[in-house]
Design a protein around this motif. Structure first.
Motif, PDB file in Angstrom:
ATOM      1  N   ARG A  54       0.851  -1.196   0.000  1.00 33.34           N
ATOM      2  CA  ARG A  54       0.000   0.000   0.000  1.00 33.34           C
ATOM      3  C   ARG A  54       0.882   1.238   0.000  1.00 33.34           C
ATOM      4  O   ARG A  54       1.729   1.414   0.867  1.00 33.34           O
ATOM      5  CB  ARG A  54      -0.930   0.018   1.211  1.00 33.34           C
ATOM      6  CG  ARG A  54      -1.964   1.142   1.126  1.00 33.34           C
ATOM      7  CD  ARG A  54      -2.976   1.086   2.260  1.00 33.34           C
ATOM      8  NE  ARG A  54      -2.422   1.583   3.509  1.00 33.34           N
ATOM      9  CZ  ARG A  54      -2.164   0.844   4.572  1.00 33.34           C
ATOM     10  NH1 ARG A  54      -2.378  -0.469   4.533  1.00 33.34           N
ATOM     11  NH2 ARG A  54      -1.671   1.369   5.674  1.00 33.34           N
ATOM     12  N   TYR A  55       0.652   2.085  -0.983  1.00 31.04           N
ATOM     13  CA  TYR A  55       1.375   3.349  -1.056  1.00 31.04           C
ATOM     14  C   TYR A  55       0.617   4.411  -0.267  1.00 31.04           C
ATOM     15  O   TYR A  55      -0.559   4.242   0.074  1.00 31.04           O
ATOM     16  CB  TYR A  55       1.543   3.772  -2.515  1.00 31.04           C
ATOM     17  CG  TYR A  55       2.570   2.939  -3.255  1.00 31.04           C
ATOM     18  CD1 TYR A  55       3.920   3.261  -3.210  1.00 31.04           C
ATOM     19  CD2 TYR A  55       2.185   1.817  -3.980  1.00 31.04           C
ATOM     20  CE1 TYR A  55       4.865   2.507  -3.879  1.00 31.04           C
ATOM     21  CE2 TYR A  55       3.122   1.043  -4.648  1.00 31.04           C
ATOM     22  CZ  TYR A  55       4.460   1.395  -4.594  1.00 31.04           C
ATOM     23  OH  TYR A  55       5.387   0.631  -5.259  1.00 31.04           O
ATOM     24  N   ALA A  56       1.281   5.524  -0.003  1.00 33.90           N
ATOM     25  CA  ALA A  56       0.704   6.569   0.847  1.00 33.90           C
ATOM     26  C   ALA A  56      -0.618   7.089   0.307  1.00 33.90           C
ATOM     27  O   ALA A  56      -1.504   7.473   1.066  1.00 33.90           O
ATOM     28  CB  ALA A  56       1.697   7.720   0.999  1.00 33.90           C
ATOM     29  N   GLU A  57      -0.747   7.093  -1.026  1.00 28.27           N
ATOM     30  CA  GLU A  57      -1.989   7.605  -1.623  1.00 28.27           C
ATOM     31  C   GLU A  57      -3.083   6.534  -1.684  1.00 28.27           C
ATOM     32  O   GLU A  57      -4.062   6.674  -2.402  1.00 28.27           O
ATOM     33  CB  GLU A  57      -1.701   8.140  -3.028  1.00 28.27           C
ATOM     34  CG  GLU A  57      -1.141   7.114  -3.989  1.00 28.27           C
ATOM     35  CD  GLU A  57       0.384   7.080  -3.999  1.00 28.27           C
ATOM     36  OE1 GLU A  57       0.954   6.655  -5.027  1.00 28.27           O
ATOM     37  OE2 GLU A  57       0.993   7.480  -2.998  1.00 28.27           O
ATOM     38  N   HIS A  58      -2.855   5.445  -0.923  1.00 33.12           N
ATOM     39  CA  HIS A  58      -3.834   4.355  -0.799  1.00 33.12           C
ATOM     40  C   HIS A  58      -3.943   3.516  -2.061  1.00 33.12           C
ATOM     41  O   HIS A  58      -4.894   2.762  -2.231  1.00 33.12           O
ATOM     42  CB  HIS A  58      -5.220   4.891  -0.390  1.00 33.12           C
ATOM     43  CG  HIS A  58      -5.187   5.715   0.849  1.00 33.12           C
ATOM     44  ND1 HIS A  58      -4.815   5.206   2.072  1.00 33.12           N
ATOM     45  CD2 HIS A  58      -5.450   7.030   1.053  1.00 33.12           C
ATOM     46  CE1 HIS A  58      -4.859   6.174   2.981  1.00 33.12           C
ATOM     47  NE2 HIS A  58      -5.227   7.287   2.385  1.00 33.12           N
ATOM     48  N   ASP A  59      -2.983   3.630  -2.942  1.00 33.92           N
ATOM     49  CA  ASP A  59      -2.877   2.762  -4.104  1.00 33.92           C
ATOM     50  C   ASP A  59      -2.279   1.442  -3.643  1.00 33.92           C
ATOM     51  O   ASP A  59      -1.229   1.432  -2.993  1.00 33.92           O
ATOM     52  CB  ASP A  59      -1.983   3.442  -5.152  1.00 33.92           C
ATOM     53  CG  ASP A  59      -1.769   2.571  -6.367  1.00 33.92           C
ATOM     54  OD1 ASP A  59      -2.602   1.686  -6.618  1.00 33.92           O
ATOM     55  OD2 ASP A  59      -0.757   2.773  -7.069  1.00 33.92           O
ATOM     56  N   HIS A  71       5.342   4.817   3.020  1.00 35.82           N
ATOM     57  CA  HIS A  71       4.895   6.129   3.479  1.00 35.82           C
ATOM     58  C   HIS A  71       5.311   7.246   2.527  1.00 35.82           C
ATOM     59  O   HIS A  71       4.598   8.243   2.396  1.00 35.82           O
ATOM     60  CB  HIS A  71       5.478   6.421   4.870  1.00 35.82           C
ATOM     61  CG  HIS A  71       5.088   5.430   5.914  1.00 35.82           C
ATOM     62  ND1 HIS A  71       3.773   5.194   6.271  1.00 35.82           N
ATOM     63  CD2 HIS A  71       5.844   4.603   6.687  1.00 35.82           C
ATOM     64  CE1 HIS A  71       3.738   4.273   7.219  1.00 35.82           C
ATOM     65  NE2 HIS A  71       4.978   3.902   7.486  1.00 35.82           N
ATOM     66  N   ASP A  72       6.441   7.108   1.891  1.00 33.80           N
ATOM     67  CA  ASP A  72       6.945   8.143   0.994  1.00 33.80           C
ATOM     68  C   ASP A  72       7.358   7.489  -0.320  1.00 33.80           C
ATOM     69  O   ASP A  72       8.523   7.134  -0.517  1.00 33.80           O
ATOM     70  CB  ASP A  72       8.131   8.863   1.634  1.00 33.80           C
ATOM     71  CG  ASP A  72       8.584  10.080   0.838  1.00 33.80           C
ATOM     72  OD1 ASP A  72       8.277  10.145  -0.370  1.00 33.80           O
ATOM     73  OD2 ASP A  72       9.237  10.963   1.413  1.00 33.80           O
TER      74      ASP A  72
END
Length: 422
Positions: A54-59, A71-72
Motif C-alpha cells: 500500500r502506497y501513501a496515496e492508498h494505491d 509512506h513516501d
C-alpha cells in the motif's frame, strides 16, 4: 516522521544523526528518468508477488499476503533507482516504509530474488550496480578493520540478545518451533556435534579459526583438549580469555589476536565456525590452504559455513550490498559448488560429510531478533540510536528471511586430508 520528498532535494528525517548516517538522513542524487524507471520496475515486480503493498496515496498493488506500507513513494523509488537494494534497505532505516511482518515481506522477496529485476537489466548489472569499495578488501589490515566494524561494537550489545553461551552462529534444535529457554542448550548441542565430527578429546590439539566469545574453546578444553583460538576482534579476545580463566582453563586455551594467514604449526583438529563468510572471494583459496597446512596427517577439519546458490553468488559477487555497507564489510557468502571446487583443486582436503541446517538458523535468528526487540530500551541505554536499532532489526529479519526462503543455507562440513602424494 519520514523524509519529505521535494524532487532534487529532501528534508532530513527527524531523529536521524546526519553525521552518523549521512546516506539515511538525505536522499541520494538520482535523475527523474532513473527514478521513474525504478518506479516502473518496482511496481511491475510487486504486482506479481504474494504481497499487499500500500502506497501513501492508498494505491495498493500485489497479489495479497504480508503487508508492506510505503509512506513516501517518491523517496522509496528514488533510493532504489539510485542504489538498488542498498537504497531499499536505507529506505527502511529512514522510516519511508514499514511492515508489521518484516520477515514475511523479506521472505517473499528472497524467494523471488532471481526474477525481481527483468532479465535484460540483469544482463546489464555491471553497468548499473555499485562495486564493493577497494577499502573493504580483506588484506591483513583490511580484514582487521572489517571485523572490528561488526564484532567490536560492544560485548554488552551482543550479550543482550544472545544466550548465556554468547554463541553467534546457528544453533541445533531438537524440534520446531523453538523457544528462548532452549537456545543455550541448542548452541551447546551444535558445538558438541562439531567437536565430535573433529574427534576432539583428551590430549587433542585444536586450532580454532574465529573465536567468537570462546564457547567452543571452553567446551573443547573441558574434553581435555588444548586449544589455540584466533580472532581479529579485541573485544572478543578479551572476553574469551576472561571466560577461559574463570572456567579454570587458562592453561588449555590460548586466544591470539592473529590473522589466520599468519598461523603456524599443525594440529589434530582445525575448526572454523561461520568464519569463511568474512574472508572475501579473492582469499577463499588461501583460507582452505591454511586449513590444509595447519591440519596434521590423519587429522580432521570441520567448517560451518553459510552458503548461497551458486548462480546467485556468481550474479552478485562483485555487487556492493546493503549487508556489506552496514553490517559485514568485505563479506561474501560462498556456494557449495565453489567450496567443493576450491578444496578439490587447491588442497588435500576432501569432504567426508556435509549437512545443511537452514531451518535451525532461521529459528536461531528469530529468537535473536525477538530478544533484540524486547530489549530495545537497553540497547538505547548502551548508546545505540533509533537508526542503529532499525538497522539491526532489518539485518536480523533479512537474514532470517534468507534461510526461511531457501535463498541461504548453513552447512556443517567434515574434511579429511589425503596423504601427501610422492
Amino acid at each position: 516522521m519520514t523524509l519529505i520528498s521535494t524532487g532534487a532535494q529532501a528534508l532530513p528525517r527527524t531523529g536521524v544523526d546526519a553525521a552518523r548516517w549521512p546516506d539515511v538522513a538525505a536522499l541520494p542524487r538520482a535523475s527523474g528518468m532513473r527514478t521513474a524507471a525504478a518506479r516502473a520496475v518496482v511496481r511491475s515486480a510487486l504486482n506479481r508477488l504474494p504481497l499487499r503493498v500500500r502506497y501513501a496515496e492508498h494505491d495498493t498493488v500485489g497479489l495479497g499476503g504480508p503487508a508492506l506500507v510505503v509512506h513516501d513513494p517518491g523517496a522509496f523509488h528514488r533510493r532504489i533507482g539510485a542504489q538498488g537494494l542498498i537504497g531499499f534497505g536505507e529506505s527502511y532505516l529512514a522510516g519511508e516504509w514499514e511492515a508489521d511482518d518484516l520477515v514475511g515481506v523479506l521472505t517473499v522477496l528472497a524467494e523471488h530474488a532471481a526474477t525481481l529485476v527483468p532479465a535484460p537489466l540483469q544482463r546489464l548489472r555491471d553497468l548499473w550496480a555499485q562495486r564493493q569499495p577497494p577499502a573493504q578488501r580483506n588484506t591483513p589490515a583490511g580484514a582487521r578493520a572489517n571485523i572490528s566494524h561488526h564484532y567490536d561494537l560492544s560485548n554488552d550489545l551482543f550479550a543482550l540478545f544472545l544466550d548465556d553461551t554468547l554463541t553467534y552462529s546457528a544453533a541445533l534444535f531438537r524440534s520446531f518451533p523453538a523457544n528462548r529457554s532452549v537456545l543455550a542448550a541448542a548452541q551447546r548441542r551444535k558445538i558438541d556435534r562439531l567437536l565430535d565430527l573433529a574427534a576432539v578429546g583428551e590430549g587433542s590439539s585444536v586450532l580454532e579459526i574465529g573465536t567468537g566469545w570462546g564457547e567452543l574453546a571452553l567446551r573443547a578444553a573441558a574434553r581435555g583438549a588444548h586449544v589455540t583460538s584466533l580472532t581479529l576482534s579485541t573485544e572478543q579476545r578479551d572476553l574469551a580469555l576472561a571466560r577461559a580463566r574463570d572456567a579454570g582453563y587458562a592453561d588449555r586455551v590460548a586466544v591470539e589476536l592473529l590473522d589466520y594467514r599468519a598461523s603456524t604449526g599443525t594440529y589434530d583438529a582445525v575448526i572454523s565456525v561461520e568464519m569463511i563468510e568474512a574472508v572475501g572471494e579473492e582469499y577463499w583459496t588461501g583460507y582452505f590452504r591454511t586449513l590444509d597446512e595447519r591440519l596434521a596427517p590423519g587429522g580432521r577439519a570441520v567448517v560451518q559455513a553459510i552458503t548461497m546458490p551458486h548462480d546467485r553468488m556468481l550474479a552478485s559477487r562483485r555487487t556492493y550490498t546493503w549487508i556489506q555497507k552496514y553490517i559485514f564489510p568485505g563479506g561474501l557468502l560462498p556456494s557449495v559448488d565453489v567450496i567443493d571446487r576450491l578444496t578439490r583443486e587447491h588442497t588435500r582436503l576432501r569432504t567426508a560429510r556435509r549437512e545443511g541446517l537452514a531451518p535451525h538458523y532461521a529459528e536461531t535468528l528469530r529468537l535473536w531478533r525477538e530478544r533484540f526487540t524486547e530489549r530495545a530500551d537497553e540497547v538505547e541505554a548502551l548508546g545505540f540510536d533509533e537508526t542503529f536499532r532499525r538497522m539491526w532489526t532489518f539485518y536480523l529479519a533479512y537474514s532470517e528471511a534468507g534461510f526461511r526462503s531457501g535463498y541461504l543455507d548453513v552447512q556443517q562440513y567434515l574434511f579429511t586430508k589425503e596423504p601427501t602424494r610422492r
